[in-house]
Design a protein around this motif. Structure first.
Motif, mmCIF file in Angstrom:
data_model
loop_
_atom_site.group_PDB
_atom_site.id
_atom_site.type_symbol
_atom_site.label_atom_id
_atom_site.label_comp_id
_atom_site.label_asym_id
_atom_site.label_seq_id
_atom_site.Cartn_x
_atom_site.Cartn_y
_atom_site.Cartn_z
ATOM 1 N N ASN A 115 0.735 -1.379 0.115
ATOM 2 C CA ASN A 115 -0.018 0.038 0.008
ATOM 3 C C ASN A 115 0.826 1.267 0.061
ATOM 4 N N LYS B 52 2.330 4.418 -1.768
ATOM 5 C CA LYS B 52 1.756 5.112 -3.031
ATOM 6 C C LYS B 52 2.698 5.999 -3.584
ATOM 7 N N ARG C 189 -6.258 0.846 -3.838
ATOM 8 C CA ARG C 189 -6.525 -0.628 -4.024
ATOM 9 C C ARG C 189 -7.675 -1.213 -3.069
ATOM 10 N N VAL D 127 -8.176 -1.792 -8.441
ATOM 11 C CA VAL D 127 -7.360 -0.683 -8.238
ATOM 12 C C VAL D 127 -8.186 0.312 -8.790
ATOM 13 N N CYS E 153 -4.299 0.545 -16.584
ATOM 14 C CA CYS E 153 -3.770 -0.148 -15.440
ATOM 15 C C CYS E 153 -2.697 -1.258 -15.685
#
Length: 121
Positions: free
Chosen positions: A54, A56, A70, A77, A94
């Motif tokens: 997680n 970013k 997500r 996502v 993506c």
């Protein structure tokens, strides 16, 4: 993993859109995910990245305006895009890879089809 992007459309400058990318497969949580975009006549470029843990990361051009997230339970996502500018117009893709932090397209083995975002002035 198979990826399906959606949520693109036409929006005025200053507006917002939320892109979604649905992933198949039960091992989604084991993938790092990213969004890339390709504007007409330009090369594909990195937009945002979220790791398996997680963390970013964002391109400077979208930092403070875009948010990646997500949902492992729903194997998806998202890319929340606020304060859109005409220069954000592009096909958005993506992508997924099994490794950790990466901003390089070549590291991503799995890609969804593009979803077109058009920002009008």
């Amino acid at each position: 993993v198979q990826l399906q992007a959606s949520g693109g459309g036409l929006v005025q400058a200053g507006g917002a859109l939320r892109l979604s990318c649905a992933a198949s497969g039960r091992t989604f949580s084991g993938y790092s995910m990213a969004w890339f975009r390709q504007a007409p006549g330009k090369e594909r470029e990195f937009v945002a990245h979220i790791t398996r843990n997680n963390a970013k990361f964002y391109a400077d051009s979208v930092k403070g305006r875009f948010t990646i997230s997500r949902d492992n339970a729903n194997t998806a996502v998202y890319l929340q895009m606020n304060s859109l500018k005409t220069e954000d117009t592009a096909d958005y893709y993506c992508a997924a890879h099994r490794g950790d932090i990466s901003f390089r397209m070549g590291d991503y083995a799995y890609w969804g089809q593009g979803t077109l975002v058009t920002v009008s002035s």
